[in-house]
Design an enzyme around this catalytic site. Sequence first.
Site, short mmCIF file in Angstrom:
data_model
loop_
_atom_site.label_atom_id
_atom_site.label_comp_id
_atom_site.label_asym_id
_atom_site.label_seq_id
_atom_site.Cartn_x
_atom_site.Cartn_y
_atom_site.Cartn_z
CD GLU A 295 -2.42 1.13 2.76
OE1 GLU A 295 -3.54 1.64 2.94
OE2 GLU A 295 -1.87 0.69 3.76
CE LYS A 354 -7.68 0.44 3.65
NZ LYS A 354 -6.60 0.97 4.55
CB CYS A 406 -3.64 -1.72 5.04
SG CYS A 406 -2.66 -0.99 6.77
#
Length: 537
Positions: A295, A354, A406
């Site tokens: 990321e 995301k 994440c």
Amino acid sequence: MTVTATSVGQPDRLEPPTAPASRGARLLRRLLPPAAAALSGVLLYASFPPRTLWWLALPAFAVFGWVLRGRSWKAALGLGYLFGLGFLLPLLVWTGVEVGPGPWIALVVIEAVFVALVGAGVAAVSKLPAWPVWAAALWIAGEAARARVPFRGFPWGKIAFGQADGVFLPLAALGGTPVLGFAVVLSGFGLYEIVRLVLERRRTGEVRRSAAAVALLSVAVPFAAAAAARPLVSDKAEDGTATVAVIQGNVPRLGLEFNAQRRAVLDYHARETERLAADVKAGRTAKPDFVLWPENSSDIDPYVNADAAAVIDKAAKAIGAPISVGGVVERGGKLYNEQILWDPVKGPTQTYDKRQVQPFGEYLPLRSFIGAVNENWTSMVRQDFSRGSKPGVFDMDGAKVGLATCYEAAFDWAVRDTVTHGAQIISVPSNNATFDRSEMTYQQLAMSRIRAVEHSRTVTVPVTSGVSAIIMPDGKITQKTGMFVPDYLVQKVPLRSSETPATRLGILPEIALVLVAAGGLGWAIGTRVRARRGATL
């Protein structure tokens, strides 16, 4: 009043010889439960990574059970809150590494409310038959609530996430994090019940057989179930293998300031990929089928900035394999935290945005209110990120790679639906550089180990600054990097397509445990109401 004689020439004086000791005993009895509640919370924290003391969770819940059993709901509310503070204050200290203690304290104060409510519920069911079952289910119900509210939830600190090295781990494949966490909490409460009954037998010479059976089963059944679930854990290849490369480029310096040096971060990851390409050419390492960047490895939008696109394209051509690049892109005036599949021939092809963006990290709830409290806090998130809407599964050289970026690794649904959409391997690209060398990266790595077992998939964790890792479907880490060093990992890993019971069942085990909790709480409240009515007749 007692009057005692004194020596000659001195007046008589009042002397209640037992009063000081009595006051001291009362004070001790008053202070012991809150102290034990807070310290047992700290003990639970100590069971979490980077320590491998998973078993400390059992005595932590045993003490918590002792503290709560038979208390009024008001007392239990306060004791539960102290337990939550003891657990969450040290566990989440990393949230204040760069922004100061304010947000950290605020987060813990809010999250501990859920633990306090669970404490009140546990006290209510503690006089029921088989109370450890109802109490453990209540804890999971509290976790379910924390994972959803406020601001779409914050599941950090689920009991399951502290069990990556524990004997209960196979239960993740059976029923996911709710079943794994339930087993741990049930064993802890059962352990207290065994001790309580042993002491009762010594004092009275007798104990109810049903209570003894429940206590023993509360500990024995979770261990037996974990042993029975071990065949569900396998790292056998079902769809062949793939050679994967994980790149950790590192960042120019620690802390939030690295975002001001976005080009350096991109260059570092491209440089490490080119170093890998040179080692492949020299025969020092195997050629990967695909490469995974973390990321924020390209916070410069490659769709807008030709120089960033050229850097990525050069790296992809050097290694001769597709790269999953973590970028920050803007479309239609909206920001997205995006993974971009960059082919060495075709350039960017697939994308994944995301979906579970982080409150106070990627978007700022209550912006005007927070700005009124401290305007510096609003500068942390100048523009909110938008959420994606579709699961991310990249086709990388014939392998289906599921993406959970994440923070998403903490959410059951965000990992599971990559597998239900065909992922044969899972990648958790992350950026932990803003959290320095705190325990955050180890806590997140443990989550990925749980996810590997839960869905029986290899999980890769490419991180900008570490710890990057490759995790087998049995939860074992086979390779990992250090922190704040450039490095790469290359390994042949199994591709799997079968689904574990946890994957197939999805949210159903959690719903079942919430219903058990509601049933126990309803039973306890009903029993108390009937008792009060009987007393008034």
